[in-house]
Design an enzyme around this catalytic site. Structure first.
Site, PDB file in Angstrom:
ATOM      1  N   ASP A 240      22.313  36.240 123.968  1.00 23.86           N
ATOM      2  CA  ASP A 240      23.535  35.525 123.714  1.00 23.86           C
ATOM      3  C   ASP A 240      24.573  36.460 123.255  1.00 23.86           C
ATOM      4  O   ASP A 240      24.100  37.562 122.695  1.00 23.86           O
ATOM      5  CB  ASP A 240      23.177  34.352 122.784  1.00 23.86           C
ATOM      6  CG  ASP A 240      24.100  33.403 122.788  1.00 23.86           C
ATOM      7  OD1 ASP A 240      25.094  33.263 123.437  1.00 23.86           O
ATOM      8  OD2 ASP A 240      23.807  32.157 122.423  1.00 23.86           O
TER       9      ASP A 240
ATOM     10  N   ASP B 287      27.364  25.492 127.391  1.00 17.89           N
ATOM     11  CA  ASP B 287      26.687  24.897 126.246  1.00 17.89           C
ATOM     12  C   ASP B 287      26.926  23.148 126.520  1.00 17.89           C
ATOM     13  O   ASP B 287      26.585  22.470 125.551  1.00 17.89           O
ATOM     14  CB  ASP B 287      27.428  25.030 124.934  1.00 17.89           C
ATOM     15  CG  ASP B 287      26.892  26.674 124.424  1.00 17.89           C
ATOM     16  OD1 ASP B 287      26.013  26.894 124.921  1.00 17.89           O
ATOM     17  OD2 ASP B 287      27.684  27.048 123.542  1.00 17.89           O
TER      18      ASP B 287
END
Length: 696
Positions: A448, A516
């Site tokens: 990430d 997301d």
């Protein structure tokens, strides 16, 4: 004939792929000049295109402007520059001199130098079927300041009009497709954030304004770079249009000198006929065959613990989730944030990559062994490029972050960015990642990167601007090294969702986290924009809980699954608390996905009804003798009767059997009248149809 040929009498190179030809030549001043990019031509045909340059119209207008293969600043050239240099004595203009060239199967290198200064330029061209990859190398014997170094200039055929296709977005709303007429002047798509970005993506497609999903000529250009980037479309009043692009941004320079060459990233170009659908399928084939690290693999069904436990991670709750995920049919279990250091929230611990022994008293080994014992691979979340100020790492090495003297250190998500251009930071990152993967038998990393650059300085370094390029290259090198040393390791790239999706990252990641936002209705649009260039084989898509944490919307579990099954299926809900009927349906749909997975991940995509309104959305994958149709009703209006869905990509002379209904259909009928969908009534209705070609 496919391949690369040099017409010596005409000082012209001809590169021919499966259905397209690209040609360039040297003009009388040795400037590399564009000749042709379009339908396939024989080498004998190309000389007919080599007309003499047109005379200037007047002192202000040059009809030949915009034809340079790498538009360089200088002289009476006023086109958007792809290359700008500044020599030590202040001279800026570049004057080309051809030296030599090399052809090695599918790779052409053309070597130039400046006529006065010791600057060398090499233009690279590499054929990958119908995709042409281009990049540039610069080298010098004395220091040269490079103000702009794009990878290439792409010259498009003159058309009556031009239309641009591209995507825009933001966090949780990535890859929204737009098609607009190309403005006169310069239109720039860019990221100045140090990452690819959520708000734009480094590709653009161009057509003459008449192309549809099934018809028309489409040109596309895509940059393989995961840092700051720029694509500039220039349209002149003379009717010419070019696209140039590369890494970098205004105000950031590169230094080239002895022992310090500069190589730009690949920028790929593709010309197709058959509309945007054919363009998308050609890009997908290129990414699968020539970009992704393991193109033949099938990506596993993944379970990720984030939405179930958040930061409240411990061995007990992860074991419970793993047992439930394995019972559903998951093949990969991923522990998300919260397993290390003092990481009980996003305010602290990032950078301290040691197992939290209060949460995992025996370390990770017992959990990894349990996951492997359940027949699943083990994955774990990491964010190597970031640090919390509240961490032991930052307290020990505050100089390791991007920063500038006498300026604040801006925090986003309570984080600062580590400077991966520093050798000591690179060594530190490799050491702990290598131990994490090697010591624990980690099969999968979710890598990430949750914030862009700010205060991007490097006090004390002689060339601080280099961090903009070297940070990204260091990330690439680290990923490449981990893969080499741990051949079984697979990687998912994530950046607050879809903030780092590009051809450069896809060369190192097996899949990418698309957004997301897992709201299935929003995902139809996000996945539609993503799929214009990138394949389903790399598109990670999760089924999560109701109501959705981003939108607050609730939808049926079947609809959520059917949307996620159009890519790389993942589960991200709190499955410990799912009711029995939901668990049973999930097992059924995961089994269905495993059956259709080869078609989805390796098949050709046909967009049958795109998400342009709130009605029916449908698309189809075709692979070998199978086809899978996904159909979704978003909202029902006025009790409108359902129309048959015309399919695509089938053989009209063959017959196809519906694997679930047992009915057979003529390929010709499916292509002309269509397939009756039989969607359930109401909003958020969906269906997956499996078709198999059979002998008549």
């Amino acid at each position: 004939m496919a391949g690369i040929h040099f017409l010596e009498d005409h000082r012209t190179w001809v590169l021919t792929g499966g259905s397209s030809t690209y040609a360039l030549r040297l003009d009388e001043d040795d400037v590399p000049t564009h000749v042709h990019w379009g339908p396939k031509l024989s080498t004998e045909d190309v000389p007919e295109l080599l007309a003499k340059p047109l005379p200037r119209w007047d002192g202000f207008n040059d009809p030949n402007e915009g034809l340079d293969e790498l538009a360089a600043d200088g002289g009476t050239k006023y086109w958007t520059p792809a290359l700008q240099v500044r020599f030590a004595d202040g001279t800026r203009a570049l004057e080309w001199r051809y030296r030599t060239h090399e052809i090695t199967r599918d790779h052409l290198e053309i070597h130039f130098e400046d006529r006065h200064y010791p600057l060398r330029i090499t233009l690279h061209y590499r054929l990958k079927t119908d995709v042409l990859e281009r990049w540039t190398e610069l080298a010098a014997d004395t220091d040269v300041e490079v103000v702009r170094a794009d990878s290439a200039t792409w010259v498009l055929p003159v058309r009556d009009d031009y239309r641009l296709s591209h995507v825009t977005g933001r966090w949780a709303a990535e890859t929204q497709l737009h098609r607009t007429s190309a403005a006169h002047g310069e239109t720039t798509f860019a990221s100045r954030r140090g990452i690819t970005g959520h708000h734009a993506n480094p590709w653009v497609m161009v057509d003459d304004g008449t192309a549809t999903e099934r018809h028309g000529e489409v040109y596309g250009v895509a940059l393989a770079w995961s840092g700051s980037w720029r694509l500039t479309v220039t349209r002149s009043s003379t009717g010419r249009l070019t696209v140039c692009g590369g890494f970098g941004q205004d105000g950031v320079t590169h230094r080239v000198g002895p022992g310090n060459p500069l190589t730009t990233p690949v920028i790929a170009g593709l010309r197709t006929r058959g509309g945007f659908g054919a363009a998308g399928r050609a890009w997908h084939a290129y990414v699968r065959e020539h970009v992704l690290p393991h193109p033949r693999e099938l990506r596993p069904v993944l379970y990720n613990s984030w939405e179930a436990t958040g930061f409240d991670v411990d061995e007990k709750n992860q074991r419970t989730l793993a047992e439930r995920a394995a019972a559903l049919g998951a093949e990969l279990f991923v522990v998300d944030d919260g397993w290390f250091g003092a990481r009980t929230g996003d305010h602290a611990g990032l950078g301290d990559w040691h197992v939290n022994r209060e949460r995992f008293p025996g370390g990770l080994e017992p959990l990894v062994a349990a996951v492997h014992g359940l027949g699943m691979k083990f994955g774990i979340w990491v964010e190597p490029e970031m640090v919390n100020p509240d961490s032991d790492l930052y307290r020990t090495h505050p100089d390791w972050v991007l920063h500038q003297l006498h300026r604040r250190r801006s925090q986003l998500r309570n984080q600062l960015v580590l400077n991966f251009a520093r050798p000591d930071v690179r060594r530190w990152a490799h050491d702990w990642l290598d131990r994490l993967v090697g010591d624990h038998g980690v099969d999968f990393l979710k890598w990430d990167m949750n914030r862009p650059f700010s205060e991007a300085g490097w006090p004390g370094d002689a060339d601080p601007d280099r961090l903009w390029v070297e940070h990204t290259r260091a990330v690439y090198a680290l990923l490449d090294r981990l893969r080499h040393d741990h051949p079984r390791l697979r990687i998912e790239a994530c950046s607050g969702g879809g903030g780092r999706i590009d051809l450069g990252m896809l060369a190192r990641a097996d899949q990418v986290w698309t957004s997301d936002n897992t709201d299935a209705l929003d995902r139809l649009r996000i996945q539609h924009g993503y799929g214009q260039l990138y394949p389903a084989r790399a598109m990670s898509a999760w089924v999560t809980d109701n109501p959705n944490f981003v939108t607050g919307r609730s939808m049926p579990l079947r609809f959520r699954f059917h949307v996620a099954m159009a890519g790389v299926l993942g589960i991200g809900g709190d499955i410990v608390h799912w009711p029995g009927e939901d668990l049973a349906l999930a097992r059924e749909l995961i089994a269905l996905y495993k059956d259709i997975r080869p078609v989805v991940q390796h098949g050709a995509l046909y967009r049958l009804r795109p998400p342009v309104d709130d009605g029916i959305v449908a698309f189809q994958y075709v692979h070998e003798d199978r086809a899978v149709v996904f159909a979704y009703r978003q909202a029902a209006h006025f009790a409108a009767p359902e129309r048959p869905l015309r399919l695509d990509g089938l053989a009209s002379a063959d017959r196809y059997i519906d694997s679930d209904a047992g009915t057979t259909h003529s390929g010709a009928v499916l292509l002309t009248r269509g397939l009756p969908l039989g969607l359930p009534t109401g909003d958020f209705a969906s269906r997956v149809v499996r078709l198999k070609r059979i002998d008549r």
